[in-house]
Design a protein around this motif. Structure first.
Motif, PDB file in Angstrom:
ATOM      1  N   VAL A   1       0.817  -1.218   0.000  1.00 20.67           N
ATOM      2  CA  VAL A   1       0.000   0.000   0.000  1.00 20.67           C
ATOM      3  C   VAL A   1       0.854   1.273   0.000  1.00 20.67           C
ATOM      4  CG1 VAL A   1      -1.692   1.324   1.347  1.00 20.67           C
ATOM      5  CG2 VAL A   1      -2.081  -1.105   0.868  1.00 20.67           C
ATOM      6  N   PRO A   2       1.945   1.363   0.789  1.00 16.99           N
ATOM      7  CA  PRO A   2       2.770   2.581   0.714  1.00 16.99           C
ATOM      8  C   PRO A   2       3.325   2.839  -0.696  1.00 16.99           C
ATOM      9  CG  PRO A   2       3.328   1.339   2.685  1.00 16.99           C
ATOM     10  CD  PRO A   2       2.406   0.474   1.868  1.00 16.99           C
ATOM     11  N   THR A   3       3.656   1.784  -1.428  1.00 13.61           N
ATOM     12  CA  THR A   3       4.147   1.953  -2.803  1.00 13.61           C
ATOM     13  C   THR A   3       3.039   2.516  -3.682  1.00 13.61           C
ATOM     14  OG1 THR A   3       5.631   0.074  -2.495  1.00 13.61           O
ATOM     15  CG2 THR A   3       5.214   0.768  -4.767  1.00 13.61           C
ATOM     16  N   ILE A   4       1.815   2.060  -3.476  1.00 13.88           N
ATOM     17  CA  ILE A   4       0.681   2.551  -4.275  1.00 13.88           C
ATOM     18  C   ILE A   4       0.441   4.028  -3.982  1.00 13.88           C
ATOM     19  CG2 ILE A   4      -1.786   2.286  -4.701  1.00 13.88           C
ATOM     20  CD1 ILE A   4      -1.366  -0.739  -4.021  1.00 13.88           C
ATOM     21  N   TYR A   5       0.519   4.428  -2.706  1.00 12.66           N
ATOM     22  CA  TYR A   5       0.376   5.842  -2.372  1.00 12.66           C
ATOM     23  C   TYR A   5       1.512   6.663  -2.982  1.00 12.66           C
ATOM     24  CZ  TYR A   5      -3.499   4.986   0.829  1.00 12.66           C
ATOM     25  OH  TYR A   5      -4.708   4.640   1.364  1.00 12.66           O
ATOM     26  N   GLU A   6       2.709   6.104  -3.006  1.00 10.63           N
ATOM     27  CA  GLU A   6       3.843   6.798  -3.631  1.00 10.63           C
ATOM     28  C   GLU A   6       3.579   7.021  -5.120  1.00 10.63           C
ATOM     29  OE1 GLU A   6       8.661   6.219  -4.292  1.00 10.63           O
ATOM     30  OE2 GLU A   6       7.619   4.909  -2.879  1.00 10.63           O
ATOM     31  N   LEU A   7       3.021   5.999  -5.779  1.00 10.67           N
ATOM     32  CA  LEU A   7       2.655   6.152  -7.193  1.00 10.67           C
ATOM     33  C   LEU A   7       1.658   7.290  -7.363  1.00 10.67           C
ATOM     34  CD1 LEU A   7       2.165   2.451  -8.304  1.00 10.67           C
ATOM     35  CD2 LEU A   7       3.673   4.098  -9.409  1.00 10.67           C
ATOM     36  N   GLN A   8       0.665   7.317  -6.490  1.00 10.46           N
ATOM     37  CA  GLN A   8      -0.377   8.343  -6.575  1.00 10.46           C
ATOM     38  C   GLN A   8       0.213   9.733  -6.377  1.00 10.46           C
ATOM     39  OE1 GLN A   8      -3.566   7.703  -3.798  1.00 10.46           O
ATOM     40  NE2 GLN A   8      -5.074   8.490  -5.236  1.00 10.46           N
ATOM     41  N   ASP A   9       1.215   9.864  -5.497  1.00 10.82           N
ATOM     42  CA  ASP A   9       1.852  11.161  -5.262  1.00 10.82           C
ATOM     43  C   ASP A   9       2.634  11.643  -6.476  1.00 10.82           C
ATOM     44  OD1 ASP A   9       0.842  11.197  -2.701  1.00 10.82           O
ATOM     45  OD2 ASP A   9       2.715  10.534  -1.746  1.00 10.82           O
ATOM     46  N   HIS A  10       3.186  10.703  -7.278  1.00 11.62           N
ATOM     47  CA  HIS A  10       4.035  11.068  -8.412  1.00 11.62           C
ATOM     48  C   HIS A  10       3.298  11.146  -9.745  1.00 11.62           C
ATOM     49  CE1 HIS A  10       7.119   9.812  -5.496  1.00 11.62           C
ATOM     50  NE2 HIS A  10       7.854  10.709  -6.105  1.00 11.62           N
ATOM     51  N   CYS A  11       2.040  10.761  -9.757  1.00 12.12           N
ATOM     52  CA  CYS A  11       1.307  10.714 -11.028  1.00 12.12           C
ATOM     53  C   CYS A  11       0.067  11.599 -10.922  1.00 12.12           C
ATOM     54  CB  CYS A  11       0.914   9.260 -11.321  1.00 12.12           C
ATOM     55  SG  CYS A  11       0.395   8.999 -13.009  1.00 12.12           S
ATOM     56  N   PRO A  12      -0.036  12.625 -11.763  1.00  7.89           N
ATOM     57  CA  PRO A  12      -1.195  13.517 -11.670  1.00  7.89           C
ATOM     58  C   PRO A  12      -2.500  12.782 -11.991  1.00  7.89           C
ATOM     59  CG  PRO A  12       0.138  14.042 -13.600  1.00  7.89           C
ATOM     60  CD  PRO A  12       0.871  12.989 -12.837  1.00  7.89           C
ATOM     61  N   ALA A  13      -3.587  13.229 -11.400  1.00  9.94           N
ATOM     62  CA  ALA A  13      -4.899  12.604 -11.603  1.00  9.94           C
ATOM     63  C   ALA A  13      -5.348  12.680 -13.059  1.00  9.94           C
ATOM     64  CB  ALA A  13      -5.930  13.262 -10.694  1.00  9.94           C
ATOM     65  N   THR A  14      -4.800  13.640 -13.799  1.00 11.93           N
ATOM     66  CA  THR A  14      -5.201  13.815 -15.202  1.00 11.93           C
ATOM     67  C   THR A  14      -4.356  12.983 -16.167  1.00 11.93           C
ATOM     68  OG1 THR A  14      -3.730  15.727 -15.345  1.00 11.93           O
ATOM     69  CG2 THR A  14      -6.046  16.157 -14.804  1.00 11.93           C
ATOM     70  N   ALA A  15      -3.448  12.154 -15.655  1.00 14.76           N
ATOM     71  CA  ALA A  15      -2.538  11.377 -16.513  1.00 14.76           C
ATOM     72  C   ALA A  15      -3.321  10.375 -17.361  1.00 14.76           C
ATOM     73  CB  ALA A  15      -1.514  10.643 -15.663  1.00 14.76           C
ATOM     74  N   THR A  16      -2.851  10.182 -18.577  1.00 11.79           N
ATOM     75  CA  THR A  16      -3.455   9.179 -19.457  1.00 11.79           C
ATOM     76  C   THR A  16      -2.978   7.798 -19.034  1.00 11.79           C
ATOM     77  OG1 THR A  16      -1.610   9.218 -21.006  1.00 11.79           O
ATOM     78  CG2 THR A  16      -3.396  10.814 -21.393  1.00 11.79           C
ATOM     79  N   GLU A  17      -3.589   6.757 -19.596  1.00 16.87           N
ATOM     80  CA  GLU A  17      -3.167   5.392 -19.260  1.00 16.87           C
ATOM     81  C   GLU A  17      -1.696   5.190 -19.606  1.00 16.87           C
ATOM     82  OE1 GLU A  17      -4.032   0.738 -20.447  1.00 16.87           O
ATOM     83  OE2 GLU A  17      -5.573   2.206 -20.851  1.00 16.87           O
ATOM     84  N   ALA A  18      -1.274   5.681 -20.769  1.00 16.88           N
ATOM     85  CA  ALA A  18       0.127   5.525 -21.185  1.00 16.88           C
ATOM     86  C   ALA A  18       1.066   6.234 -20.207  1.00 16.88           C
ATOM     87  CB  ALA A  18       0.321   6.069 -22.596  1.00 16.88           C
ATOM     88  N   GLU A  19       0.676   7.422 -19.739  1.00 13.50           N
ATOM     89  CA  GLU A  19       1.512   8.151 -18.774  1.00 13.50           C
ATOM     90  C   GLU A  19       1.571   7.409 -17.440  1.00 13.50           C
ATOM     91  OE1 GLU A  19       0.864  12.769 -20.258  1.00 13.50           O
ATOM     92  OE2 GLU A  19      -0.651  11.821 -18.985  1.00 13.50           O
TER      93      GLU A  19
END
Length: 137
Positions: free
Chosen positions: A33-51
Protein backbone atom coordinates in the motif's frame (compact mmCIF):
# COMPACT_ATOMS: atom_id res chain seq x y z
CA UNK A 1 -6.32 -18.48 -33.03
CA UNK A 2 -9.53 -16.43 -33.12
CA UNK A 3 -8.41 -14.03 -35.87
CA UNK A 4 -10.70 -15.58 -38.47
CA UNK A 5 -13.61 -15.45 -36.03
CA UNK A 6 -13.22 -11.86 -34.83
CA UNK A 7 -16.23 -10.61 -36.80
CA UNK A 8 -18.48 -13.22 -35.11
CA UNK A 9 -17.41 -12.46 -31.52
CA UNK A 10 -19.45 -10.25 -29.21
CA UNK A 11 -17.85 -7.05 -27.91
CA UNK A 12 -17.32 -8.74 -24.53
CA UNK A 13 -15.58 -11.73 -26.17
CA UNK A 14 -13.36 -9.41 -28.22
CA UNK A 15 -12.45 -7.55 -25.03
CA UNK A 16 -11.64 -10.78 -23.15
CA UNK A 17 -9.44 -11.97 -26.06
CA UNK A 18 -7.53 -8.69 -26.32
CA UNK A 19 -4.10 -7.98 -24.83
CA UNK A 20 -4.52 -5.91 -21.69
CA UNK A 21 -2.55 -4.93 -18.66
CA UNK A 22 -2.75 -7.20 -15.60
CA UNK A 23 -4.60 -5.87 -12.58
CA UNK A 24 -3.56 -6.72 -9.04
CA UNK A 25 -5.73 -6.10 -5.99
CA UNK A 26 -4.40 -5.69 -2.46
CA UNK A 27 -6.16 -5.15 0.86
CA UNK A 28 -5.78 -1.93 2.84
CA UNK A 29 -3.26 -3.47 5.26
CA UNK A 30 -1.02 -5.04 2.59
CA UNK A 31 2.65 -4.09 2.68
CA UNK A 32 2.48 -2.76 -0.93
CA UNK A 33 0.00 0.00 0.00
CA UNK A 34 2.77 2.58 0.71
CA UNK A 35 4.15 1.95 -2.80
CA UNK A 36 0.68 2.55 -4.28
CA UNK A 37 0.38 5.84 -2.37
CA UNK A 38 3.84 6.80 -3.63
CA UNK A 39 2.66 6.15 -7.19
CA UNK A 40 -0.38 8.34 -6.58
CA UNK A 41 1.85 11.16 -5.26
CA UNK A 42 4.03 11.07 -8.41
CA UNK A 43 1.31 10.71 -11.03
CA UNK A 44 -1.20 13.52 -11.67
CA UNK A 45 -4.90 12.60 -11.60
CA UNK A 46 -5.20 13.81 -15.20
CA UNK A 47 -2.54 11.38 -16.51
CA UNK A 48 -3.45 9.18 -19.46
CA UNK A 49 -3.17 5.39 -19.26
CA UNK A 50 0.13 5.52 -21.18
CA UNK A 51 1.51 8.15 -18.77
CA UNK A 52 0.44 6.07 -15.76
CA UNK A 53 2.12 2.95 -17.21
CA UNK A 54 5.33 4.91 -17.87
CA UNK A 55 5.25 6.24 -14.29
CA UNK A 56 5.80 2.82 -12.76
CA UNK A 57 7.67 1.76 -9.65
CA UNK A 58 9.61 -1.43 -9.09
CA UNK A 59 8.02 -3.72 -6.52
CA UNK A 60 9.94 -4.47 -3.36
CA UNK A 61 10.14 -8.29 -3.28
CA UNK A 62 10.07 -8.26 0.53
CA UNK A 63 6.91 -6.14 0.61
CA UNK A 64 5.23 -8.25 -2.07
CA UNK A 65 5.95 -11.66 -0.60
CA UNK A 66 8.70 -12.48 -3.09
CA UNK A 67 7.16 -11.16 -6.32
CA UNK A 68 9.23 -9.16 -8.76
CA UNK A 69 7.85 -6.70 -11.27
CA UNK A 70 6.49 -3.19 -11.57
CA UNK A 71 3.37 -1.41 -10.31
CA UNK A 72 1.57 1.44 -12.02
CA UNK A 73 -1.73 3.14 -11.31
CA UNK A 74 -4.67 1.65 -13.21
CA UNK A 75 -6.76 4.78 -12.78
CA UNK A 76 -6.52 8.14 -11.05
CA UNK A 77 -8.01 6.60 -7.89
CA UNK A 78 -6.45 3.28 -6.85
CA UNK A 79 -9.14 2.77 -4.19
CA UNK A 80 -12.48 3.92 -5.62
CA UNK A 81 -15.53 3.89 -3.34
CA UNK A 82 -17.27 1.60 -5.85
CA UNK A 83 -15.35 -1.24 -7.53
CA UNK A 84 -17.16 -2.47 -10.67
CA UNK A 85 -17.76 -6.20 -10.97
CA UNK A 86 -15.72 -7.63 -13.88
CA UNK A 87 -17.67 -8.69 -16.97
CA UNK A 88 -21.00 -8.02 -15.24
CA UNK A 89 -20.38 -10.99 -12.90
CA UNK A 90 -22.57 -9.76 -10.06
CA UNK A 91 -23.13 -6.54 -8.21
CA UNK A 92 -20.53 -3.81 -7.95
CA UNK A 93 -18.69 -3.58 -4.62
CA UNK A 94 -20.11 -0.45 -3.03
CA UNK A 95 -18.06 -0.22 0.17
CA UNK A 96 -14.68 -0.90 -1.38
CA UNK A 97 -11.50 -0.98 0.70
CA UNK A 98 -9.33 -2.81 -1.83
CA UNK A 99 -6.68 -1.05 -3.91
CA UNK A 100 -6.27 -1.93 -7.57
CA UNK A 101 -3.06 -1.35 -9.50
CA UNK A 102 -1.52 -2.45 -12.77
CA UNK A 103 1.10 -5.18 -12.49
CA UNK A 104 3.84 -5.54 -15.11
CA UNK A 105 6.33 -8.38 -15.33
CA UNK A 106 9.95 -7.64 -14.42
CA UNK A 107 12.47 -6.92 -17.14
CA UNK A 108 13.83 -10.05 -18.75
CA UNK A 109 17.10 -11.21 -17.25
CA UNK A 110 19.37 -14.14 -17.96
CA UNK A 111 18.66 -17.10 -15.71
CA UNK A 112 21.83 -18.27 -14.01
CA UNK A 113 21.18 -21.65 -12.40
CA UNK A 114 23.17 -22.20 -9.24
CA UNK A 115 22.98 -24.25 -6.09
CA UNK A 116 21.53 -22.62 -3.00
CA UNK A 117 24.07 -21.43 -0.48
CA UNK A 118 24.72 -24.17 2.08
CA UNK A 119 23.75 -27.06 -0.22
CA UNK A 120 25.61 -30.25 0.69
CA UNK A 121 26.44 -32.36 -2.34
CA UNK A 122 26.80 -36.13 -2.03
CA UNK A 123 30.18 -37.62 -2.78
CA UNK A 124 30.24 -38.66 -6.48
CA UNK A 125 30.23 -42.43 -6.94
CA UNK A 126 29.95 -44.64 -9.99
CA UNK A 127 29.51 -48.39 -9.69
CA UNK A 128 29.45 -51.24 -12.20
CA UNK A 129 25.64 -50.94 -12.22
CA UNK A 130 25.95 -47.43 -13.71
CA UNK A 131 27.95 -48.62 -16.75
CA UNK A 132 26.12 -49.44 -19.99
CA UNK A 133 26.00 -53.08 -21.06
CA UNK A 134 28.88 -54.25 -23.26
CA UNK A 135 28.15 -54.16 -26.99
CA UNK A 136 27.97 -57.46 -28.81
CA UNK A 137 30.68 -57.93 -31.44
Amino acid sequence: VTEGLEDRLSDEEKFRNSNRLELMYVGPSHSLVPTIYELQDHCPATATEAERVNNRLEMDPEASGGMAGYLALSSADPCPAVMPAPFGMGDDITSNGVMGVTFMNPDQQPHLPKLQEGTLLPKPSITEADLPPAKAL
